[in-house]
Write a protein that holds these residues in place. Structure first.
Motif, PDB file in Angstrom:
ATOM      1  N   ASP A  44       0.835  -1.205   0.000  1.00  0.00           N
ATOM      2  CA  ASP A  44       0.000   0.000   0.000  1.00  0.00           C
ATOM      3  C   ASP A  44       0.870   1.256   0.000  1.00  0.00           C
ATOM      4  N   ALA A  45       1.969   1.226   0.746  1.00  0.00           N
ATOM      5  CA  ALA A  45       2.877   2.374   0.779  1.00  0.00           C
ATOM      6  C   ALA A  45       3.539   2.575  -0.589  1.00  0.00           C
ATOM      7  N   ALA A  46       3.896   1.471  -1.247  1.00  0.00           N
ATOM      8  CA  ALA A  46       4.499   1.571  -2.584  1.00  0.00           C
ATOM      9  C   ALA A  46       3.499   2.167  -3.572  1.00  0.00           C
ATOM     10  N   THR A  47       2.276   1.709  -3.505  1.00  0.00           N
ATOM     11  CA  THR A  47       1.225   2.231  -4.378  1.00  0.00           C
ATOM     12  C   THR A  47       1.014   3.719  -4.133  1.00  0.00           C
ATOM     13  N   GLU A  48       0.892   4.100  -2.870  1.00  0.00           N
ATOM     14  CA  GLU A  48       0.648   5.500  -2.518  1.00  0.00           C
ATOM     15  C   GLU A  48       1.819   6.383  -2.949  1.00  0.00           C
ATOM     16  N   PHE A  49       3.050   5.912  -2.730  1.00  0.00           N
ATOM     17  CA  PHE A  49       4.207   6.713  -3.139  1.00  0.00           C
ATOM     18  C   PHE A  49       4.181   6.933  -4.643  1.00  0.00           C
ATOM     19  N   GLY A  50       3.972   5.863  -5.403  1.00  0.00           N
ATOM     20  CA  GLY A  50       3.936   5.991  -6.859  1.00  0.00           C
ATOM     21  C   GLY A  50       2.847   6.935  -7.327  1.00  0.00           C
ATOM     22  N   LYS A  51       1.662   6.815  -6.755  1.00  0.00           N
ATOM     23  CA  LYS A  51       0.533   7.655  -7.166  1.00  0.00           C
ATOM     24  C   LYS A  51       0.752   9.135  -6.855  1.00  0.00           C
ATOM     25  N   SER A  52       1.451   9.442  -5.779  1.00  0.00           N
ATOM     26  CA  SER A  52       1.601  10.838  -5.340  1.00  0.00           C
ATOM     27  C   SER A  52       2.960  11.450  -5.659  1.00  0.00           C
ATOM     28  N   ALA A  53       3.861  10.694  -6.250  1.00  0.00           N
ATOM     29  CA  ALA A  53       5.234  11.172  -6.460  1.00  0.00           C
ATOM     30  C   ALA A  53       5.301  12.464  -7.282  1.00  0.00           C
ATOM     31  N   LYS A  54       4.565  12.528  -8.361  1.00  0.00           N
ATOM     32  CA  LYS A  54       4.608  13.723  -9.213  1.00  0.00           C
ATOM     33  C   LYS A  54       4.082  14.940  -8.452  1.00  0.00           C
ATOM     34  N   GLU A  55       2.949  14.778  -7.784  1.00  0.00           N
ATOM     35  CA  GLU A  55       2.371  15.884  -7.007  1.00  0.00           C
ATOM     36  C   GLU A  55       3.292  16.334  -5.876  1.00  0.00           C
ATOM     37  N   ASN A  56       4.120  15.412  -5.389  1.00  0.00           N
ATOM     38  CA  ASN A  56       5.044  15.723  -4.295  1.00  0.00           C
ATOM     39  C   ASN A  56       6.373  16.296  -4.777  1.00  0.00           C
ATOM     40  N   GLY A  57       6.455  16.647  -6.058  1.00  0.00           N
ATOM     41  CA  GLY A  57       7.625  17.354  -6.568  1.00  0.00           C
ATOM     42  C   GLY A  57       8.738  16.501  -7.125  1.00  0.00           C
ATOM     43  N   PHE A  58       8.496  15.216  -7.300  1.00  0.00           N
ATOM     44  CA  PHE A  58       9.531  14.353  -7.862  1.00  0.00           C
ATOM     45  C   PHE A  58       9.477  14.384  -9.380  1.00  0.00           C
ATOM     46  N   GLY A  59      10.635  14.227 -10.009  1.00  0.00           N
ATOM     47  CA  GLY A  59      10.716  14.177 -11.459  1.00  0.00           C
ATOM     48  C   GLY A  59      11.137  12.817 -11.972  1.00  0.00           C
ATOM     49  N   VAL A  60      11.825  12.049 -11.118  1.00  0.00           N
ATOM     50  CA  VAL A  60      12.311  10.719 -11.469  1.00  0.00           C
ATOM     51  C   VAL A  60      12.307   9.893 -10.184  1.00  0.00           C
ATOM     52  N   ILE A  61      12.031   8.603 -10.341  1.00  0.00           N
ATOM     53  CA  ILE A  61      12.121   7.671  -9.210  1.00  0.00           C
ATOM     54  C   ILE A  61      13.201   6.646  -9.523  1.00  0.00           C
ATOM     55  N   ILE A  62      14.096   6.435  -8.570  1.00  0.00           N
ATOM     56  CA  ILE A  62      15.090   5.367  -8.641  1.00  0.00           C
ATOM     57  C   ILE A  62      14.659   4.321  -7.617  1.00  0.00           C
ATOM     58  N   ALA A  63      14.590   3.060  -8.026  1.00  0.00           N
ATOM     59  CA  ALA A  63      14.152   1.994  -7.131  1.00  0.00           C
ATOM     60  C   ALA A  63      15.206   0.890  -7.084  1.00  0.00           C
TER      61      ALA A  63
END
Length: 166
Positions: A44-63
């Motif tokens: 659930d945390a992974a889903t929430e992070f992915g869904k909100s990443a753009k709105e939270n100011g991220f431009g790229v995700i490294i996993a």
């Protein structure tokens, strides 16, 4: 305002692998956040992070994840941002399992994948992505490449001098 880069680790044991990425982002002055989120233990945390990443100011995700290494794909399935996967070498299969899990994404859910434990390149790729819309960052990256090329030229010149002595 420049975009941030997220570094998400499947486990805190992945920190030694992502340290080169952190150092690279610091060197370029790029804002970043590092989190532990598991695709399997905290879906659930992974889903929430992915869904909100753009709105939270991220431009790229490294996993970064080892073994089954579903983290990058799970994040990619919930965001429009580019996701870069770092397969982490584990005690079993030398990271080949993580590499295959990270790179073999289904059509429509891309994950850029770097070498096993290749976090410095993941950071550089993320920087290149952000530099597409950030001229200052683009200039820093161009300077970095120039310095790298000059270093290789110096090494070649030193080698040529050594070869004369043979």
């Amino acid at each position: 305002m420049s975009k941030k880069i997220a570094i998400i680790m499947g486990s805190d044991s992945d920190l030694p692998v992502v340290k080169p990425a952190i150092a690279t982002l610091k060197e370029f002055g790029v804002e970043y956040e590092v989190r532990v989120i598991s695709a399997h233990r905290t879906p659930d945390a992974a889903t929430e992070f992915g869904k909100s990443a753009k709105e939270n100011g991220f431009g790229v995700i490294i996993a970064a994840a080892g073994k089954a290494a579903h983290l990058a794909g799970v994040l990619a399935s919930h965001t429009v941002l580019p996701v870069i996967g770092i397969p982490v070498k584990s005690s079993t299969l030398d990271g080949l399992d993580a590499l295959l899990a990270t790179v073999q994404m289904p059509s429509g859910v891309p994950v850029a994948t770097v070498a096993i434990d290749g976090s410095a390149n993941a950071a550089l790729l993320a920087i290149q992505m952000l530099a597409l819309s950030d001229d200052k960052l683009s200039e820093k990256y161009a300077s970095y490449k120039k310095i790298m090329a000059e270093g290789v030229a110096r090494k070649d010149a030193a080698l040529q001098e050594k070869l004369k002595e043979l």
